[in-house]
Design an enzyme around this catalytic site. Structure first.
Site, PDB file in Angstrom:
ATOM      1  N   ASP A 158      46.645  41.161  20.556  1.00 54.11           N
ATOM      2  CA  ASP A 158      45.648  40.910  19.502  1.00 54.11           C
ATOM      3  C   ASP A 158      45.566  42.025  18.448  1.00 54.11           C
ATOM      4  O   ASP A 158      44.476  42.363  17.980  1.00 54.11           O
ATOM      5  CB  ASP A 158      44.242  40.696  20.110  1.00 54.11           C
ATOM      6  CG  ASP A 158      44.106  39.361  20.828  1.00 54.11           C
ATOM      7  OD1 ASP A 158      45.088  38.619  20.882  1.00 54.11           O
ATOM      8  OD2 ASP A 158      43.008  39.079  21.331  1.00 54.11           O
ATOM      9  N   ASP A 171      50.020  37.398  21.242  1.00 55.03           N
ATOM     10  CA  ASP A 171      49.143  36.865  20.181  1.00 55.03           C
ATOM     11  C   ASP A 171      48.790  37.958  19.178  1.00 55.03           C
ATOM     12  O   ASP A 171      47.632  38.069  18.764  1.00 55.03           O
ATOM     13  CB  ASP A 171      47.832  36.313  20.784  1.00 55.03           C
ATOM     14  CG  ASP A 171      48.066  35.164  21.754  1.00 55.03           C
ATOM     15  OD1 ASP A 171      49.114  34.511  21.669  1.00 55.03           O
ATOM     16  OD2 ASP A 171      47.189  34.932  22.612  1.00 55.03           O
TER      17      ASP A 171
END
Ligand code: NAG
Ligand code: NAG
Ligand code: NAG
Ligand code: NAG
Length: 384
Positions: free
Chosen positions: A216, A245
């Site tokens: 992230d 991600d």
């Protein structure tokens, strides 16, 4: 024999490169790709050039706190004028929270982005008490009444023991018309979600920065529930590093001439680059153009280019087309190397685990929320 199989495989791969692509790797036609331009993603916004002034309004020197100077700039600033803050080379071990209506430009004055290193180590698993001790030791960095207090206090008063992804950001921007140039923003945590830069604002311009973390790294406009808010982000000539991600959010963001480098921090965990949670009625989520997609040489045919982040959808059967977030992404005119899973570059959605599906009929609707909206056009390289 081997050579023959490779030759046949090669032919097969060559086929997947062209429109309409395969069930696992769809490719746009030239005409379909014609709408996926910077102009359409930005809907009328033309990012202003970042102009470095001869005399900045504020200077941060090594040993000083960036947050303290940002607070002062916001308190003394005028919303009608852009305020410039220069950061001298150094290591700044702190968080920087920015919430204001003053157009701010923060820039590093080093030879490279690495020379101005802003770093903290905070993960979604960090306890609230460790967070307070790290971010606000002795209550000296964040005080009631200061512009950053609201953001800090929303995390410091978090119940449930741990701070969660939202509160891990090293630099957190809720300020429209914000520009950042020539700095490195680094979250050192490697055990869970750990955001380097989080923006929840419109007209954000990031130029020549490095963003580094594990999971992230870059959170751009993460509020997909509030789909009426326009959150446009320009990412130009940046370097983004992470494993899971590591670029995500609901914003309309364009990544131009940017390098995505997938690190192998945790060799048993998966590797996925982009995870947009674009609101379903918005046609433009992330656009990657003229960029480089690469990573650690231990990856071969392993890294997923993207998956949708079905934000707020607990399981695949609860995914509701047109209501649930459905990540939108076009990767075009870019170089993709062999780290990418060539035959199946998209993963099942995050959160809901909805399987990737696409439409390879020639009359397809590129905004059909019954399918994923993850596409490619005109990419080159061993992974393309
Ligand atoms: C481009 O977008 C316009 C407006 O949203 C739409 O009418 C048109 O069909 C799109 N073109 C293609 C080739 O998808
Ligand atoms: C994270 O912040 C967003 C707003 O930017 C909010 O919608 C969301 O509920 C927050 N998540 C948590 C777990 O607090
Ligand atoms: C690495 O990832 C695996 C799989 O997600 C996880 O079980 C493990 O705890 C991770 N290791 C560390 C050191 O975080
Ligand atoms: C394909 O990408 C290259 C850059 O890699 C670019 O120069 C060229 O114009 C692109 N072609 C089309 C049809 O967009």
């Amino acid at each position: 024999m081997k050579v023959l199989i490779l030759a046949i495989l090669g032919l097969e791969l060559a086929h997947t490169l062209s429109y309409p692509g395969t069930e696992t790797r769809p490719i746009l036609s030239k005409s379909e790709a014609s709408n996926y331009t910077k102009e359409n993603y930005f809907a009328g916004w033309q990012p202003e050039e970042i102009i470095i002034p001869e005399n900045p309004d504020y200077v941060v020197q090594q040993g000083q706190s960036i947050q303290a100077v940002v607070n002062k700039a916001i308190e003394q600033g005028n919303p009608a004028y852009r305020t410039y803050i220069k950061i001298e080379p150094g290591r700044y071990m702190e968080t920087v929270y920015i919430k204001s209506n003053i157009p701010l430009t923060i820039y590093g004055s080093g030879k490279s982005a690495e020379d101005v290193h802003i770093m903290a180590t905070l993960s979604a698993k960090t306890s609230t008490s460790d967070y307070i001790a790290t971010v606000n030791p002795n209550g000296e960095r964040y005080k009631e009444g200061e512009p950053a207090w609201g953001l800090y206090n929303s995390c410091a008063t978090k119940h449930g023991g741990v701070i969660g992804t939202n509160c891990t950001a090293v630099v957190w921007v809720e300020s429209d018309n914000f520009q950042l140039q020539g700095v490195t923003v680094h979250n050192g945590a490697t055990d869970a979600q750990a955001v380097a830069l989080r923006t929840a604002a419109d007209k954000i311009h990031l130029m020549g920065n490095n963003f580094k973390s594990y999971q992230d790294t870059l959170a751009l406009g993460i509020d997909s529930a509030d789909s009426l808010k326009t959150e446009r982000v320009m990412v130009h000539m940046c370097y983004i590093e992470g494993q899971i991600d590591y670029v995500f959010g609901a914003a309309s963001a364009v990544f131009d001439m940017t390098t995505f480098y997938t690190v192998a921090t945790n060799k048993t965990a998966s590797a996925i680059i982009l995870a947009p949670d674009t609101p379903p009625e918005r046609s433009y989520g992330f656009l990657v153009i003229n960029s480089i997609i690469t990573g650690d040489s231990s990856y071969r045919n392993k890294v997923k280019l993207a998956r949708s982040w079905d934000h707020g959808v607990a399981s695949a059967d609860l995914y509701t087309p047109g209501v649930s977030a459905n990540g939108q992404l076009v990767v075009r005119d870019s170089n993709i190397d062999s780290v990418i899973d060539v035959l199946a570059p998209y993963g099942a959605a995050a959160t809901s685990h909805r399987e990737f599906t696409t439409d390879i009929n020639v009359d397809r609707d590129l905004n059909d929320n019954n399918h994923n909206r993850l596409w490619e056009f005109n990419n080159s390289g061993d992974g393309a």
